[in-house]
Design a protein around this motif. Sequence first.
Motif, PDB file in Angstrom:
ATOM      1  N   ASP A  53       0.798  -1.217   0.000  1.00  0.00           N
ATOM      2  CA  ASP A  53       0.000   0.000   0.000  1.00  0.00           C
ATOM      3  C   ASP A  53       0.835   1.274   0.000  1.00  0.00           C
ATOM      4  OD1 ASP A  53       1.024  -0.231   2.535  1.00  0.00           O
ATOM      5  OD2 ASP A  53      -0.833   0.268   3.575  1.00  0.00           O
ATOM      6  N   ARG A  55       2.694   4.606  -1.050  1.00  0.00           N
ATOM      7  CA  ARG A  55       2.327   5.621  -2.052  1.00  0.00           C
ATOM      8  C   ARG A  55       3.251   5.532  -3.259  1.00  0.00           C
ATOM      9  NH1 ARG A  55       4.101  10.813  -2.510  1.00  0.00           N
ATOM     10  NH2 ARG A  55       5.149  10.660  -0.495  1.00  0.00           N
ATOM     11  N   THR A  56       4.545   5.338  -3.013  1.00  0.00           N
ATOM     12  CA  THR A  56       5.516   4.997  -4.052  1.00  0.00           C
ATOM     13  C   THR A  56       6.300   3.800  -3.541  1.00  0.00           C
ATOM     14  OG1 THR A  56       7.375   6.324  -3.220  1.00  0.00           O
ATOM     15  CG2 THR A  56       5.719   7.464  -4.572  1.00  0.00           C
ATOM     16  N   SER A  59       8.351   4.680  -0.629  1.00  0.00           N
ATOM     17  CA  SER A  59       7.667   5.239   0.530  1.00  0.00           C
ATOM     18  C   SER A  59       7.337   4.151   1.550  1.00  0.00           C
ATOM     19  CB  SER A  59       6.377   5.939   0.098  1.00  0.00           C
ATOM     20  OG  SER A  59       6.629   6.928  -0.874  1.00  0.00           O
ATOM     21  N   GLY A  61       4.873   2.069   4.208  1.00  0.00           N
ATOM     22  CA  GLY A  61       3.490   1.618   4.154  1.00  0.00           C
ATOM     23  C   GLY A  61       3.245   0.597   5.243  1.00  0.00           C
TER      24      GLY A  61
END
Length: 261
Positions: A53, A55-56, A59, A61
């Motif tokens: 999940d 975002r990039t 990133s 998660g």
Amino acid sequence: MSRPAFARLPVTLDLPRLLQALAAIDEDAWRSHFNADYFSGEWSGVALISALDARTELSPGRGEPVHRAAWQHDQRWSRALQDLPLDIVSARLLRLGPGGRIHEHRDYDLDGPDADLRLHIPLLSPPDVDFWLDGQRVPMQAGECWFLDLARAHRVANRDTSARVHLVLDCRPSAWLAQMIAQGLPDTPAPELSDSALQRFQRRLAEDAALSAELQALQDPQIFISRTLALAAEQGLEFSREELRAAMRNGRRQWNEQWSH
């Protein structure tokens, strides 16, 4: 027992295999780091494992760890780490280009007894790279594996003419990893101690009530930043606008957190 700021783990890694895998990474695969306010110059990465999940891919998660393309297509990454019984939730290659700086900040998601533990494995480690953690310069060398408590203040400066590349692993706490950290402490190289220009200026503010009052009277953040940089430069202390902004963010967070406990 509280964790140390850092420890070199007593493990052996296959650095030649890791370097071969690194050399196979296509230049187009590198992506700029998502924390754009925290660095100047080139700070980029390649995700090997990251949360579903996120975002990039670089990133953080909370979802299930997913093996990304670079990990799936090159088994040298997993084979080089196969002797380490780690529960890896994130694995990234992070590259800091020549002249690049990561400004002082804290990774608050790594704070607390149940937080993930971050390991740094230097792959390319030029001599003129300074990694400062908790006011200490950590003397990491290529092929070593270090635990770093990056919930503490840290910054990096690459003064070399070549890039620094680390393999960064976020792992779930485990008895084995705790044992490796404890066993590594006696043989961990001694750090160097130093204060940053910003820390020295902060000390001078604490000692100079008039100077401190002048800055406290400035309500506009941009005017405050510009005046602070100018006053520091007058005293021969140079730090960047981004470093000051990071310190202001950290200060606000610490101020807010003291009322939440």
